[in-house]
Design an enzyme around this catalytic site. Sequence first.
Site, PDB file in Angstrom:
ATOM      1  N   HIS A 165      -3.255  -5.791   2.734  1.00 25.90           N
ATOM      2  CA  HIS A 165      -2.882  -5.777   4.161  1.00 25.90           C
ATOM      3  C   HIS A 165      -3.511  -7.011   4.800  1.00 25.90           C
ATOM      4  CE1 HIS A 165      -1.490  -1.577   4.553  1.00 25.90           C
ATOM      5  NE2 HIS A 165      -2.475  -1.208   3.776  1.00 25.90           N
ATOM      6  N   CYS A 176       0.790  -1.212   0.000  1.00 28.15           N
ATOM      7  CA  CYS A 176       0.000   0.000   0.000  1.00 28.15           C
ATOM      8  C   CYS A 176       0.839   1.287   0.000  1.00 28.15           C
ATOM      9  CB  CYS A 176      -0.964  -0.042   1.174  1.00 28.15           C
ATOM     10  SG  CYS A 176      -2.445   0.922   0.875  1.00 28.15           S
TER      11      CYS A 176
HETATM   12  N1  GLN Z   1      -2.172   6.801   2.270  1.00 28.39           N
HETATM   13  C1  GLN Z   1      -2.295   5.887   1.186  1.00 28.39           C
HETATM   14  C2  GLN Z   1      -3.712   5.831   0.615  1.00 28.39           C
HETATM   15  O1  GLN Z   1      -4.573   6.233   1.219  1.00 28.39           O
HETATM   16  C3  GLN Z   1      -1.871   4.488   1.631  1.00 28.39           C
HETATM   17  C4  GLN Z   1      -2.790   3.910   2.648  1.00 28.39           C
HETATM   18  C5  GLN Z   1      -2.270   2.592   3.224  1.00 28.39           C
HETATM   19  O2  GLN Z   1      -1.065   2.330   3.296  1.00 28.39           O
HETATM   20  N2  GLN Z   1      -3.177   1.741   3.686  1.00 28.39           N
HETATM   21  O3  GLN Z   1      -3.903   5.331  -0.430  1.00 28.39           O
END
Ligand code: GLN
Length: 257
Positions: free
Chosen positions: A207, A106
């Site tokens: 995740h 992510c």
């Molecule tokens: N901030 C990034 C987004 O919103 C990554 C979010 C995350 O790592 N879950 O896409």
Amino acid sequence: MGAAILGNLRQMEKITVGWLYADLMNIYGDRGNILTLLKRAEWHGLESRLVELGRGPSAEMDDIDLFFFGGGQDREQALIYDDLREHKQESLTKSVGDGAQILAVCGGYQLLGHYYQTADGARYDGIGLIDVKTEAGKKRFIGDVVVETSIAGMKPHTLVGFENHSGRTFLGPKAKPLGKVIEGKGNNGSDRTEGCVQGGIIGTYLHGSLLPKNPHLADYLIGNAVRRRGGASSLSKLDDSQELDAHDWVLGRAQRR
Ligand code: GLN
């Protein structure tokens, strides 16, 4: 002479895992990926070591066989993207060129690309190690994800996890999708791709954490990292019945929807 050969053999059965920004880029269970890599390496009879790579220069970058780069909200990404360019870009590029592996999830995945642009237009330049760009949309993509992976020979050929992101990631010609989305939004909610594979780098929005429920992907990364130092061409077979039960449970839940 005997001692030297023994020394070399010991050298081959070692794996060093590098955790980028463990204090800031670590959400939705990402730490579980580190625990899985270290524990499975041990179960495969390898000596494993963890190096945390926080902000600032690190003399240990060259020792790392397998880097992990977790996710983070826009605020955390804003705190590290400069450091990534200033203190990590050069050695990460060199290490990957020497066969080191990277698993990036992510927010980490986004910053290995060309840039990440937030929903309010702030742009965080990435390090361009993978040919992807990300621009956040207004609506967050949240929920279970099932992916049919394109990595040859991977069994099962599915990956399962959980996504929570505003970023929409688009792949350039050098980056191949990690797989096709069966359930969930994936990279951008429109082209049905999820994640990317480019050389020894795997980027993904999964995740959960990812690796405990996808032991086949963990072993894919560990195997590649060990081979880098002339280690065993294949890893021992482990009893993954519990891990794969968890995998199948998420598959079932996603398909019941
Ligand atoms: N901030 C990034 C987004 O919103 C990554 C979010 C995350 O790592 N879950 O896409």
